[in-house]
Design an enzyme around this catalytic site. Structure first.
Site, PDB file in Angstrom:
ATOM      1  N   GLU A   1       8.002   3.263  -6.186  1.00 52.49           N
ATOM      2  CA  GLU A   1       8.069   2.541  -4.866  1.00 52.49           C
ATOM      3  C   GLU A   1       8.103   3.856  -3.556  1.00 52.49           C
ATOM      4  O   GLU A   1       8.584   4.832  -4.062  1.00 52.49           O
ATOM      5  CB  GLU A   1       9.393   1.979  -4.738  1.00 52.49           C
ATOM      6  CG  GLU A   1       9.326   0.376  -4.878  1.00 52.49           C
ATOM      7  CD  GLU A   1       8.604  -0.521  -4.037  1.00 52.49           C
ATOM      8  OE1 GLU A   1       7.775   0.217  -3.250  1.00 52.49           O
ATOM      9  OE2 GLU A   1       8.597  -1.505  -3.973  1.00 52.49           O
ATOM     10  N   ASP A   2       7.610   3.641  -2.595  1.00 54.40           N
ATOM     11  CA  ASP A   2       7.736   4.437  -1.394  1.00 54.40           C
ATOM     12  C   ASP A   2       9.079   4.482  -0.964  1.00 54.40           C
ATOM     13  O   ASP A   2       9.758   5.539  -0.851  1.00 54.40           O
ATOM     14  CB  ASP A   2       6.879   4.087  -0.291  1.00 54.40           C
ATOM     15  CG  ASP A   2       6.722   2.755   0.247  1.00 54.40           C
ATOM     16  OD1 ASP A   2       7.460   1.996  -0.556  1.00 54.40           O
ATOM     17  OD2 ASP A   2       5.968   2.577   1.102  1.00 54.40           O
TER      18      ASP A   2
ATOM     19  N   ASP B   1       3.496   3.170   6.733  1.00 54.50           N
ATOM     20  CA  ASP B   1       3.092   2.956   8.238  1.00 54.50           C
ATOM     21  C   ASP B   1       3.688   2.153   9.182  1.00 54.50           C
ATOM     22  O   ASP B   1       4.775   1.894   8.882  1.00 54.50           O
ATOM     23  CB  ASP B   1       1.786   2.024   7.703  1.00 54.50           C
ATOM     24  CG  ASP B   1       2.308   0.515   7.577  1.00 54.50           C
ATOM     25  OD1 ASP B   1       3.201   0.347   6.292  1.00 54.50           O
ATOM     26  OD2 ASP B   1       1.748  -0.505   8.160  1.00 54.50           O
TER      27      ASP B   1
ATOM     28  N   ASP C   1      14.359  -0.422   1.024  1.00 56.46           N
ATOM     29  CA  ASP C   1      14.984  -0.714   2.500  1.00 56.46           C
ATOM     30  C   ASP C   1      15.922  -2.031   2.090  1.00 56.46           C
ATOM     31  O   ASP C   1      16.894  -2.051   1.708  1.00 56.46           O
ATOM     32  CB  ASP C   1      13.635  -1.124   3.497  1.00 56.46           C
ATOM     33  CG  ASP C   1      14.232  -1.334   4.901  1.00 56.46           C
ATOM     34  OD1 ASP C   1      15.293  -0.935   5.015  1.00 56.46           O
ATOM     35  OD2 ASP C   1      13.681  -2.111   5.380  1.00 56.46           O
TER      36      ASP C   1
ATOM     37  N   LYS D   1       0.738  -1.126  -0.025  1.00 55.90           N
ATOM     38  CA  LYS D   1      -0.032   0.055   0.060  1.00 55.90           C
ATOM     39  C   LYS D   1       1.028   1.300   0.006  1.00 55.90           C
ATOM     40  O   LYS D   1       0.459   2.349  -0.420  1.00 55.90           O
ATOM     41  CB  LYS D   1      -0.802   0.092   1.204  1.00 55.90           C
ATOM     42  CG  LYS D   1      -1.867  -0.965   1.409  1.00 55.90           C
ATOM     43  CD  LYS D   1      -2.499  -0.993   2.855  1.00 55.90           C
ATOM     44  CE  LYS D   1      -3.406  -2.476   2.900  1.00 55.90           C
ATOM     45  NZ  LYS D   1      -3.963  -2.170   4.216  1.00 55.90           N
ATOM     46  N   GLY D   2       1.914   1.273   0.670  1.00 56.38           N
ATOM     47  CA  GLY D   2       2.708   2.247   0.690  1.00 56.38           C
ATOM     48  C   GLY D   2       2.929   3.335  -0.316  1.00 56.38           C
ATOM     49  O   GLY D   2       3.164   4.318  -0.048  1.00 56.38           O
TER      50      GLY D   2
ATOM     51  N   PHE E   1      12.988   4.068  11.472  1.00 52.23           N
ATOM     52  CA  PHE E   1      11.870   3.686  10.996  1.00 52.23           C
ATOM     53  C   PHE E   1      10.950   4.757  10.493  1.00 52.23           C
ATOM     54  O   PHE E   1      10.749   5.653  11.363  1.00 52.23           O
ATOM     55  CB  PHE E   1      10.918   2.786  12.044  1.00 52.23           C
ATOM     56  CG  PHE E   1       9.978   1.845  11.199  1.00 52.23           C
ATOM     57  CD1 PHE E   1      10.112   0.880  10.601  1.00 52.23           C
ATOM     58  CD2 PHE E   1       8.817   2.403  11.276  1.00 52.23           C
ATOM     59  CE1 PHE E   1       9.490   0.329   9.995  1.00 52.23           C
ATOM     60  CE2 PHE E   1       7.618   1.896  10.592  1.00 52.23           C
ATOM     61  CZ  PHE E   1       7.831   0.748  10.116  1.00 52.23           C
TER      62      PHE E   1
ATOM     63  N   ARG F   1      -0.272   6.332   8.302  1.00 53.04           N
ATOM     64  CA  ARG F   1       0.002   6.658   6.773  1.00 53.04           C
ATOM     65  C   ARG F   1      -0.695   8.164   6.353  1.00 53.04           C
ATOM     66  O   ARG F   1      -0.185   8.726   5.261  1.00 53.04           O
ATOM     67  CB  ARG F   1      -0.939   5.642   5.937  1.00 53.04           C
ATOM     68  CG  ARG F   1      -0.320   4.163   5.796  1.00 53.04           C
ATOM     69  CD  ARG F   1      -0.982   3.270   4.744  1.00 53.04           C
ATOM     70  NE  ARG F   1      -0.974   1.945   5.046  1.00 53.04           N
ATOM     71  CZ  ARG F   1       0.058   0.870   4.603  1.00 53.04           C
ATOM     72  NH1 ARG F   1       1.121   1.541   4.039  1.00 53.04           N
ATOM     73  NH2 ARG F   1      -0.014  -0.268   5.023  1.00 53.04           N
TER      74      ARG F   1
HETATM   75  P1  IMP Z   1      12.117  -3.967   1.295  1.00 57.46           P
HETATM   76  O1  IMP Z   1      12.687  -4.373   2.631  1.00 57.46           O
HETATM   77  O2  IMP Z   1      13.074  -3.149   0.412  1.00 57.46           O
HETATM   78  O3  IMP Z   1      11.654  -5.024   0.656  1.00 57.46           O
HETATM   79  O4  IMP Z   1      10.853  -2.870   1.698  1.00 57.46           O
HETATM   80  C1  IMP Z   1       9.726  -3.640   1.685  1.00 57.46           C
HETATM   81  C2  IMP Z   1       8.615  -2.588   2.122  1.00 57.46           C
HETATM   82  O5  IMP Z   1       8.692  -2.397   3.514  1.00 57.46           O
HETATM   83  C3  IMP Z   1       8.430  -1.270   1.723  1.00 57.46           C
HETATM   84  O6  IMP Z   1       7.979  -0.895   0.389  1.00 57.46           O
HETATM   85  C4  IMP Z   1       7.997  -0.420   2.863  1.00 57.46           C
HETATM   86  O7  IMP Z   1       6.375  -0.629   2.473  1.00 57.46           O
HETATM   87  C5  IMP Z   1       8.199  -1.006   4.055  1.00 57.46           C
HETATM   88  N1  IMP Z   1       9.186  -0.315   4.700  1.00 57.46           N
HETATM   89  C6  IMP Z   1      10.609  -0.629   4.448  1.00 57.46           C
HETATM   90  N2  IMP Z   1      11.141   0.427   5.369  1.00 57.46           N
HETATM   91  C7  IMP Z   1      10.075   1.012   6.017  1.00 57.46           C
HETATM   92  C8  IMP Z   1       9.921   2.237   7.155  1.00 57.46           C
HETATM   93  O8  IMP Z   1      11.042   2.632   7.510  1.00 57.46           O
HETATM   94  N3  IMP Z   1       8.813   2.509   7.452  1.00 57.46           N
HETATM   95  C9  IMP Z   1       7.439   1.931   6.784  1.00 57.46           C
HETATM   96  N4  IMP Z   1       7.522   0.951   5.831  1.00 57.46           N
HETATM   97  C10 IMP Z   1       8.887   0.605   5.587  1.00 57.46           C
HETATM   98 MG    MG Z   2       6.332  -0.735  -0.484  1.00 57.51          MG
END
Ligand code: IMP
Ligand code: MG
Length: 176
Positions: free
Chosen positions: A100-101, A160, A104, A45-46, A153, A166
């Protein structure tokens, strides 16, 4: 906004800074995509808030698609991602731009890009509002980036914590 946890999120990036970055990214995307009628693919959803703001800054034809990705992180060494609900817009032969939001660990985005490449698009590029490189576990090339952020975070502007926050208009650090 008063939160049930008792912790007030601290602003990291103001709504004005975010809006300026969105404007800059829209300019960069216009150079590349003006004639290409790209399919913007947002990860729910981000990414929905960023997508909504960004697409309205693009003054040329685009199509918009969303995918839902679920990630399971049972251990520190393996990450498993799955798509729930596929693409309604066929992307074969199209210029695809992933929205992408935040990147990470990179696991979700890397999975989505691989999945899209398998659909035979003309191109796949990535536009992410935020990059948290300190936590990366798989390499992900971000073609269009808003901000590099520290290993904290973050909530707000679509991000979220357990579905809360959000709706914050600024990007904030959740201090626990
Ligand atoms: P990934 O770890 O790169 O696979 O990130 C997966 C998802 O985790 C991202 O698209 C976000 O929705 C969520 N995410 C990662 N870091 C944060 C954060 O600091 N706050 C909130 N959501 C996060
Ligand atoms: Mg995401």
């Amino acid at each position: 906004m008063v939160m049930s946890t008792g912790h007030e999120p601290r602003i990291l990036l103001t709504r004005r800074e975010v809006a300026a970055a969105v404007e800059r990214l829209a300019g960069e995307l216009t150079i590349e995509y003006r004639e290409k009628k790209p399919v913007l693919v947002g990860a729910l959803k981000g990414a929905f808030v960023f997508m909504a703001d960004l697409m309205r800054r693009l003054d040329f034809p685009v199509e918009v698609e969303f995918v839902r990705l679920s990630s399971y992180r049972g251990t520190e060494t393996t990450g498993e991602v799955a798509i729930t609900g596929g693409l309604q817009i066929p992307v074969a032969g199209r210029a695809v731009l992933v929205i992408e939001d935040i990147v990470d660990t990179g696991l979700t985005t890397a999975f989505l890009i691989d999945y899209l490449r398998g659909q035979g698009p003309a191109s796949v590029k990535l536009c992410s509002l935020l990059d948290k490189p300190s936590r990366r576990r798989v390499p992900v090339a971000i073609d269009y980036l808003g901000f590099t952020v520290p290993d904290e975070f973050l909530v707000g502007y679509g991000l979220d914590c357990d579905e809360q926050y959000r709706n914050l208009p600024d990007i904030c650090v959740l201090e626990v």
